[in-house]
Design a protein around this motif. Sequence first.
Motif, short mmCIF file in Angstrom:
data_model
loop_
_atom_site.label_atom_id
_atom_site.label_comp_id
_atom_site.label_asym_id
_atom_site.label_seq_id
_atom_site.Cartn_x
_atom_site.Cartn_y
_atom_site.Cartn_z
N LYS A 40 0.84 -1.21 0.00
CA LYS A 40 0.00 0.00 0.00
C LYS A 40 0.87 1.25 0.00
N LEU A 41 0.30 2.36 -0.47
CA LEU A 41 1.00 3.63 -0.47
C LEU A 41 0.93 4.26 0.91
N VAL A 42 2.01 4.86 1.33
CA VAL A 42 2.02 5.59 2.60
C VAL A 42 1.21 6.86 2.42
N SER A 43 0.38 7.20 3.39
CA SER A 43 -0.49 8.36 3.26
C SER A 43 0.31 9.65 3.20
N MET A 44 -0.24 10.64 2.50
CA MET A 44 0.41 11.92 2.38
C MET A 44 0.57 12.59 3.74
N ASP A 45 -0.39 12.38 4.62
CA ASP A 45 -0.32 12.98 5.96
C ASP A 45 0.94 12.53 6.70
N VAL A 46 1.28 11.24 6.57
CA VAL A 46 2.47 10.72 7.25
C VAL A 46 3.74 11.31 6.64
N VAL A 47 3.77 11.41 5.31
CA VAL A 47 4.93 11.99 4.63
C VAL A 47 5.13 13.44 5.06
N ILE A 48 4.05 14.20 5.08
CA ILE A 48 4.12 15.61 5.49
C ILE A 48 4.56 15.72 6.95
N GLU A 49 4.07 14.81 7.77
CA GLU A 49 4.44 14.80 9.20
C GLU A 49 5.94 14.57 9.37
N LEU A 50 6.49 13.62 8.64
CA LEU A 50 7.92 13.33 8.73
C LEU A 50 8.75 14.51 8.21
N LEU A 51 8.31 15.10 7.11
CA LEU A 51 9.01 16.26 6.56
C LEU A 51 8.98 17.43 7.53
N LYS A 52 7.83 17.64 8.17
CA LYS A 52 7.70 18.74 9.13
C LYS A 52 8.67 18.56 10.30
N GLU A 53 8.75 17.35 10.81
CA GLU A 53 9.67 17.07 11.92
C GLU A 53 11.12 17.33 11.51
N ALA A 54 11.49 16.91 10.29
CA ALA A 54 12.86 17.10 9.82
C ALA A 54 13.16 18.58 9.60
N VAL A 55 12.21 19.30 9.01
CA VAL A 55 12.40 20.72 8.75
C VAL A 55 12.48 21.50 10.06
N ASP A 56 11.57 21.21 10.98
CA ASP A 56 11.56 21.92 12.27
C ASP A 56 12.86 21.70 13.03
N LYS A 57 13.36 20.46 13.02
CA LYS A 57 14.60 20.14 13.74
C LYS A 57 15.79 20.86 13.10
N SER A 58 15.86 20.82 11.77
CA SER A 58 16.96 21.47 11.07
C SER A 58 16.93 22.98 11.30
N PHE A 59 15.74 23.56 11.23
CA PHE A 59 15.61 25.01 11.41
C PHE A 59 15.96 25.44 12.82
N ALA A 60 15.57 24.62 13.81
CA ALA A 60 15.88 24.93 15.20
C ALA A 60 17.38 24.91 15.46
N GLU A 61 18.06 23.96 14.82
CA GLU A 61 19.51 23.81 15.04
C GLU A 61 20.33 24.77 14.20
N HIS A 62 19.87 25.01 12.97
CA HIS A 62 20.63 25.88 12.04
C HIS A 62 19.63 26.75 11.26
N PRO A 63 19.14 27.82 11.87
CA PRO A 63 18.08 28.62 11.25
C PRO A 63 18.45 29.27 9.92
N ASP A 64 19.74 29.45 9.65
CA ASP A 64 20.15 30.10 8.40
C ASP A 64 20.45 29.10 7.29
N LYS A 65 20.40 27.82 7.61
CA LYS A 65 20.80 26.80 6.64
C LYS A 65 19.66 26.52 5.65
N ILE A 66 19.97 26.53 4.37
CA ILE A 66 19.00 26.19 3.34
C ILE A 66 18.69 24.69 3.42
N ILE A 67 17.42 24.34 3.26
CA ILE A 67 16.99 22.95 3.37
C ILE A 67 16.54 22.45 1.99
#
Length: 212
Positions: free
Chosen positions: A83-110
């Motif tokens: 089965k395909l992974v739901s878009m909600d889960v993909v967005i959730e994982l991306l949000k966690e990765a983006v939030d963590k990266s931004f918190a640690e390195h706010p000026d870093k391009i993602i």
Amino acid sequence: AVVSTQSTGYYITNNLRLSSRNMSGPKICFVIGGPGSGKGTQCELLVKKYGLAHFSSGDLLRAEVASGSPRGQQLSATMAEGKLVSMDVVIELLKEAVDKSFAEHPDKIILLDGFPREIEQAKQFEDKICPATYVLSFDCSNDTMTSRLLSRAKTSGRVDDNIETIKKRLVTFETATAPVLEHYKNAGRLVNVSAETDKETIFANTCKGLGL
């Protein structure tokens, strides 16, 4: 400013530089390119030279499964059933990765490698996380991508590196991503880079197109 890709190797539809846009939130760069366009290689080069953050939804999914977390176990079961992974889960994982990266390195391009694959994913991302600063598109002919994939097939052992599957993948990519590229072109956030040449030339044009 509009710069022709024919003379420079890249084409940009506005004159704001990715590294200097006045944004308080994460600096997101969607990276789009067909199978065999070399976008993964270019992302690696950008990370190596500029220290940019780099994520792909596939890598995030695999990492979550490997973690053995409850969510990872659910994902593993879903994928095992084909089965395909739901878009909600993909967005959730991306949000966690983006939030963590931004918190640690706010000026870093993602860099988000291979995302979005369709316009609905782009809308969901921007609604639930933040707007993309730029969209980087590696433009490559079907003949060139097919040739590269068939060459890779000699050593990759990947079952999807055969001519019939490649044709289907290219059609799927074009159909799904055309609305994405048109949307961001109209929004003045699309950077097109010719991916027909060697990786060094493509990388030089990518850096110029992004104003790095």
